[in-house]
Design a protein around this motif. Structure first.
Motif, PDB file in Angstrom:
ATOM      1  N   PHE A 269      37.183  39.579  37.462  1.00  0.00           N
ATOM      2  CA  PHE A 269      37.653  40.506  38.496  1.00  0.00           C
ATOM      3  C   PHE A 269      39.148  40.417  38.750  1.00  0.00           C
ATOM      4  CE2 PHE A 269      38.515  37.902  42.352  1.00  0.00           C
ATOM      5  CZ  PHE A 269      38.058  36.661  41.926  1.00  0.00           C
ATOM      6  N   LYS A 270      39.786  39.336  38.300  1.00  0.00           N
ATOM      7  CA  LYS A 270      41.195  39.114  38.617  1.00  0.00           C
ATOM      8  C   LYS A 270      42.093  40.223  38.068  1.00  0.00           C
ATOM      9  CE  LYS A 270      40.372  34.912  40.295  1.00  0.00           C
ATOM     10  NZ  LYS A 270      40.605  34.501  41.681  1.00  0.00           N
ATOM     11  N   ASP A 271      41.633  40.923  37.033  1.00  0.00           N
ATOM     12  CA  ASP A 271      42.463  41.965  36.414  1.00  0.00           C
ATOM     13  C   ASP A 271      42.801  43.097  37.386  1.00  0.00           C
ATOM     14  OD1 ASP A 271      42.220  40.436  34.160  1.00  0.00           O
ATOM     15  OD2 ASP A 271      40.782  41.751  33.160  1.00  0.00           O
TER      16      ASP A 271
ATOM     17  N   ALA B 133      48.969  29.160  40.343  1.00  0.00           N
ATOM     18  CA  ALA B 133      48.046  28.040  40.166  1.00  0.00           C
ATOM     19  C   ALA B 133      46.691  28.675  39.947  1.00  0.00           C
ATOM     20  CB  ALA B 133      48.014  27.169  41.410  1.00  0.00           C
ATOM     21  N   SER B 134      45.784  27.973  39.242  1.00  0.00           N
ATOM     22  CA  SER B 134      44.515  28.631  38.972  1.00  0.00           C
ATOM     23  C   SER B 134      43.420  27.662  38.595  1.00  0.00           C
ATOM     24  CB  SER B 134      44.710  29.649  37.842  1.00  0.00           C
ATOM     25  OG  SER B 134      43.493  30.293  37.536  1.00  0.00           O
ATOM     26  N   THR B 135      42.199  28.033  38.984  1.00  0.00           N
ATOM     27  CA  THR B 135      41.023  27.336  38.468  1.00  0.00           C
ATOM     28  C   THR B 135      40.636  27.922  37.104  1.00  0.00           C
ATOM     29  OG1 THR B 135      39.576  28.850  39.688  1.00  0.00           O
ATOM     30  CG2 THR B 135      40.149  26.778  40.783  1.00  0.00           C
ATOM     31  N   GLY B 136      41.373  28.892  36.616  1.00  0.00           N
ATOM     32  CA  GLY B 136      41.183  29.390  35.253  1.00  0.00           C
ATOM     33  C   GLY B 136      41.300  30.892  35.087  1.00  0.00           C
ATOM     34  N   ASN B 137      40.579  31.657  35.876  1.00  0.00           N
ATOM     35  CA  ASN B 137      40.574  33.104  35.655  1.00  0.00           C
ATOM     36  C   ASN B 137      41.883  33.782  36.039  1.00  0.00           C
ATOM     37  OD1 ASN B 137      38.108  33.660  34.411  1.00  0.00           O
ATOM     38  ND2 ASN B 137      37.000  33.435  36.347  1.00  0.00           N
ATOM     39  N   THR B 138      42.491  33.345  37.135  1.00  0.00           N
ATOM     40  CA  THR B 138      43.782  33.936  37.507  1.00  0.00           C
ATOM     41  C   THR B 138      44.808  33.685  36.408  1.00  0.00           C
ATOM     42  OG1 THR B 138      43.328  33.654  39.857  1.00  0.00           O
ATOM     43  CG2 THR B 138      45.629  33.911  39.238  1.00  0.00           C
ATOM     44  N   SER B 139      44.803  32.477  35.842  1.00  0.00           N
ATOM     45  CA  SER B 139      45.787  32.164  34.799  1.00  0.00           C
ATOM     46  C   SER B 139      45.530  32.994  33.545  1.00  0.00           C
ATOM     47  CB  SER B 139      45.789  30.668  34.483  1.00  0.00           C
ATOM     48  OG  SER B 139      44.514  30.219  34.090  1.00  0.00           O
TER      49      SER B 139
ATOM     50  N   VAL C 137      32.702  32.919  47.079  1.00  0.00           N
ATOM     51  CA  VAL C 137      33.969  32.718  47.799  1.00  0.00           C
ATOM     52  C   VAL C 137      34.606  31.395  47.389  1.00  0.00           C
ATOM     53  CG1 VAL C 137      35.056  32.415  50.053  1.00  0.00           C
ATOM     54  CG2 VAL C 137      33.224  34.086  49.785  1.00  0.00           C
ATOM     55  N   GLY C 138      35.862  31.487  46.928  1.00  0.00           N
ATOM     56  CA  GLY C 138      36.642  30.289  46.619  1.00  0.00           C
ATOM     57  C   GLY C 138      37.889  30.284  47.471  1.00  0.00           C
ATOM     58  N   ASN C 139      38.913  30.966  46.976  1.00  0.00           N
ATOM     59  CA  ASN C 139      40.163  31.093  47.737  1.00  0.00           C
ATOM     60  C   ASN C 139      40.078  32.232  48.754  1.00  0.00           C
ATOM     61  OD1 ASN C 139      42.549  29.696  47.959  1.00  0.00           O
ATOM     62  ND2 ASN C 139      43.560  30.743  46.284  1.00  0.00           N
ATOM     63  N   ALA C 140      39.016  33.007  48.677  1.00  0.00           N
ATOM     64  CA  ALA C 140      38.665  34.053  49.649  1.00  0.00           C
ATOM     65  C   ALA C 140      39.503  35.333  49.562  1.00  0.00           C
ATOM     66  CB  ALA C 140      38.658  33.510  51.078  1.00  0.00           C
ATOM     67  N   GLY C 141      40.259  35.495  48.480  1.00  0.00           N
ATOM     68  CA  GLY C 141      40.994  36.740  48.285  1.00  0.00           C
ATOM     69  C   GLY C 141      40.058  37.914  48.033  1.00  0.00           C
ATOM     70  N   ASN C 142      39.013  37.673  47.252  1.00  0.00           N
ATOM     71  CA  ASN C 142      38.128  38.760  46.843  1.00  0.00           C
ATOM     72  C   ASN C 142      37.330  39.322  48.032  1.00  0.00           C
ATOM     73  OD1 ASN C 142      37.174  40.453  44.829  1.00  0.00           O
ATOM     74  ND2 ASN C 142      35.689  38.985  44.015  1.00  0.00           N
ATOM     75  N   ILE C 143      36.768  38.443  48.861  1.00  0.00           N
ATOM     76  CA  ILE C 143      35.994  38.935  50.019  1.00  0.00           C
ATOM     77  C   ILE C 143      36.917  39.681  50.987  1.00  0.00           C
ATOM     78  CG2 ILE C 143      36.151  36.758  51.363  1.00  0.00           C
ATOM     79  CD1 ILE C 143      33.296  37.296  52.356  1.00  0.00           C
TER      80      ILE C 143
ATOM     81  N   CYS D  42      26.736  35.906  33.302  1.00  0.00           N
ATOM     82  CA  CYS D  42      27.938  35.698  34.122  1.00  0.00           C
ATOM     83  C   CYS D  42      28.286  34.219  34.105  1.00  0.00           C
ATOM     84  CB  CYS D  42      27.712  36.184  35.546  1.00  0.00           C
ATOM     85  SG  CYS D  42      26.485  35.220  36.456  1.00  0.00           S
ATOM     86  N   GLU D  43      29.427  33.865  34.672  1.00  0.00           N
ATOM     87  CA  GLU D  43      29.752  32.441  34.740  1.00  0.00           C
ATOM     88  C   GLU D  43      29.087  31.824  35.977  1.00  0.00           C
ATOM     89  OE1 GLU D  43      33.834  31.249  35.954  1.00  0.00           O
ATOM     90  OE2 GLU D  43      34.379  33.268  35.313  1.00  0.00           O
ATOM     91  N   PRO D  44      28.943  30.493  36.023  1.00  0.00           N
ATOM     92  CA  PRO D  44      28.215  29.867  37.138  1.00  0.00           C
ATOM     93  C   PRO D  44      28.741  30.265  38.517  1.00  0.00           C
ATOM     94  CG  PRO D  44      28.549  28.271  35.393  1.00  0.00           C
ATOM     95  CD  PRO D  44      29.305  29.502  34.978  1.00  0.00           C
TER      96      PRO D  44
ATOM     97  N   LEU E 163      29.282  39.970  40.467  1.00  0.00           N
ATOM     98  CA  LEU E 163      29.332  38.924  39.434  1.00  0.00           C
ATOM     99  C   LEU E 163      30.759  38.925  38.897  1.00  0.00           C
ATOM    100  CD1 LEU E 163      25.882  39.488  37.704  1.00  0.00           C
ATOM    101  CD2 LEU E 163      26.478  37.981  39.608  1.00  0.00           C
ATOM    102  N   THR E 164      31.516  37.923  39.339  1.00  0.00           N
ATOM    103  CA  THR E 164      32.974  37.953  39.222  1.00  0.00           C
ATOM    104  C   THR E 164      33.528  37.697  37.819  1.00  0.00           C
ATOM    105  OG1 THR E 164      32.743  35.724  40.093  1.00  0.00           O
ATOM    106  CG2 THR E 164      33.524  37.403  41.616  1.00  0.00           C
ATOM    107  N   GLY E 165      32.785  36.940  36.988  1.00  0.00           N
ATOM    108  CA  GLY E 165      33.343  36.590  35.675  1.00  0.00           C
ATOM    109  C   GLY E 165      32.274  36.512  34.594  1.00  0.00           C
TER     110      GLY E 165
HETATM  111  C1  AN7 Z   1      34.620  33.769  38.501  1.00  0.00           C
HETATM  112  O1  AN7 Z   1      41.268  31.786  39.009  1.00  0.00           O
HETATM  113  O2  AN7 Z   1      40.729  31.012  42.308  1.00  0.00           O
HETATM  114  O3  AN7 Z   1      37.341  33.817  46.664  1.00  0.00           O
HETATM  115  O4  AN7 Z   1      42.432  30.511  40.320  1.00  0.00           O
HETATM  116  O5  AN7 Z   1      37.224  32.824  39.008  1.00  0.00           O
HETATM  117  O6  AN7 Z   1      38.883  35.451  45.592  1.00  0.00           O
HETATM  118  O7  AN7 Z   1      39.141  33.002  45.170  1.00  0.00           O
HETATM  119  C2  AN7 Z   1      39.187  31.997  40.817  1.00  0.00           C
HETATM  120  C3  AN7 Z   1      38.238  32.358  41.730  1.00  0.00           C
HETATM  121  C4  AN7 Z   1      34.831  33.731  42.153  1.00  0.00           C
HETATM  122  C5  AN7 Z   1      36.487  33.142  43.846  1.00  0.00           C
HETATM  123  N1  AN7 Z   1      34.394  33.891  40.904  1.00  0.00           N
HETATM  124  O8  AN7 Z   1      37.230  34.258  44.250  1.00  0.00           O
HETATM  125  C6  AN7 Z   1      41.451  31.227  40.098  1.00  0.00           C
HETATM  126  C7  AN7 Z   1      40.454  31.401  41.177  1.00  0.00           C
HETATM  127  C8  AN7 Z   1      35.174  33.580  39.859  1.00  0.00           C
HETATM  128  C9  AN7 Z   1      36.473  33.097  40.073  1.00  0.00           C
HETATM  129  C10 AN7 Z   1      36.099  33.257  42.434  1.00  0.00           C
HETATM  130  C11 AN7 Z   1      36.937  32.915  41.395  1.00  0.00           C
HETATM  131  P1  AN7 Z   1      38.207  34.139  45.510  1.00  0.00           P
END
Ligand code: AN7
Length: 338
Positions: A60-62, A83-89, A186-192, A280-282, A309-311
């Motif tokens: 979804f980062k695209d 900085a990234s957990t992978g997909n942003t990078s 939800v991770g960094n919460a940008g998407n929600i 999808c990814e976990p 399903l984000t990735g």
């Molecule tokens: C597959 O790539 O934070 O809640 O640095 O790769 O908007 O952060 C990825 C986050 C959900 C969480 N699903 O979205 C990164 C990064 C997938 C993701 C999230 C991420 P946010």
């Protein structure tokens, strides 16, 4: 030209002078998932999957990146940084390569899935491995961006949120109405934050159900997590940047932010792949894991639910290797009973 800026430019902060950097992102499938519905105790045609892994770099980062990189180019930046957990990078590296910009990525050591790392490598990003977690890498990236005068393309960049909100516009078009409930990891919460903005701008208000991994659930406990742990490395984040955005989405929509265990996540991940044909990814499976968790106590919300399903599942072969396949071996031309 295709891509989501061309499609939605009237609702995005672009002008005729913005140099548009696109890989044809957006317009991802919305797929009916009756087996998920049944498993959650819901009727057919009540659960839909938004397949964001179908974007050009597999996540979804695209959506946010096409706009963030276009605006960085418009502003005359010579490089971008995240900085990234992978997909942003992976996404930043691809769009920066296309724009002819330098791209520097700060990655938490040993916690980025192999597919994502290979994308950053092949798109020519300059990789900084941080012996620490994502939250620590993000602080360093922010400081480095200031020092170098590079654009920071993490979701603290408002253009990321603007581009990302288009996913809500698409869902409204694809369903022909607003969903009643929206499930999202939800991770960094940008998407929600972005989906809620997109829904609100369209005059709609589905209930927002955000899901964090149990070992990285600061928005559930209400305090940052110093050492987040989960096998869903994409959402291994202890101090979400868009904390307030996530809480506002939850409270304004009458929704919730809950947590799912790694076992819940893996079960949903496997169910989606083996019963719905969707890999999808976990981390992405956390949305469906949340719906199934509510279903176990008969509390799955009624009406239409969209699960994001984000990735793409191909991003993280390390997780797939945990599932031992049943393989029968045979000589070429040998006999095999099936
Ligand atoms: C597959 O790539 O934070 O809640 O640095 O790769 O908007 O952060 C990825 C986050 C959900 C969480 N699903 O979205 C990164 C990064 C997938 C993701 C999230 C991420 P946010």
């Amino acid at each position: 030209m295709n891509g989501l800026i061309a499609r939605w430019h009237r609702r995005l902060p672009v002008t005729a002078r913005t140099p548009i950097v696109t890989l044809g992102e957006g317009n991802t499938p919305l797929v009916q998932a009756d087996r998920v519905a049944k498993a959650a105790g819901l009727p057919p045609a009540s659960v839909f999957l938004k397949i964001e892994g179908a974007n050009p770099t597999g996540s979804f980062k695209d959506r946010g990146m096409t706009l963030a990189i276009s605006k960085a180019l418009e502003a005359g930046a010579t490089g971008v940084l995240c900085a990234s957990t992978g997909n942003t990078s992976a996404s930043a590296a691809a769009y920066a390569a296309r724009a002819g910009l330098r791209c520097v990525v700060f990655l938490p050591k040993g916690k980025v899935a192999a597919g994502k790392l290979s994308q950053a490598v092949m798109h020519g990003a300059e990789i900084v491995e941080v012996a620490g977690n994502f939250d620590q890498a993000l602080v360093m990236a922010g400081e480095a961006a200031k020092t170098k005068g590079f654009a920071l393309v993490n979701s603290s960049n408002p253009f990321r949120i603007e581009g990302q909100k288009t996913a809500a516009f698409e869902i409204l078009e694809q369903l022909g109405r607003a969903p009643d409930n929206h499930f999202i990891p939800v991770g960094n919460a940008g998407n929600i934050t972005a989906y809620w903005k997109g829904y609100k701008e369209s005059g709609t208000a589905p209930r927002m159900f955000g899901w964090q991994a149990a070992g990285a659930a600061p928005l559930v406990s209400g305090t940052p997590v110093t050492n987040p742990t989960t096998l869903a490395t994409a959402i291994r984040i202890g101090r979400p940047v868009s904390w307030d955005g996530a809480i506002a989405a939850r409270d304004e929509s009458g929704g919730m932010i809950g947590k799912v265990t790694d076992a819940d996540i893996l079960a949903a991940y496997r169910f989606l792949a083996s019963r719905e044909g969707v890999f999808c990814e976990p981390s992405s499976a956390a949305s469906v894991a949340g719906l199934l968790k509510l279903g176990r106590t008969g509390k799955a919300p009624s009406g239409i639910s969209v699960c994001v399903l984000t990735g793409n599942g191909l991003k993280d072969p390390g997780i797939t290797a945990r599932f031992t396949p049943k393989i029968r071996r045979v000589k070429a031309g040998g006999k095999i009973r099936l």
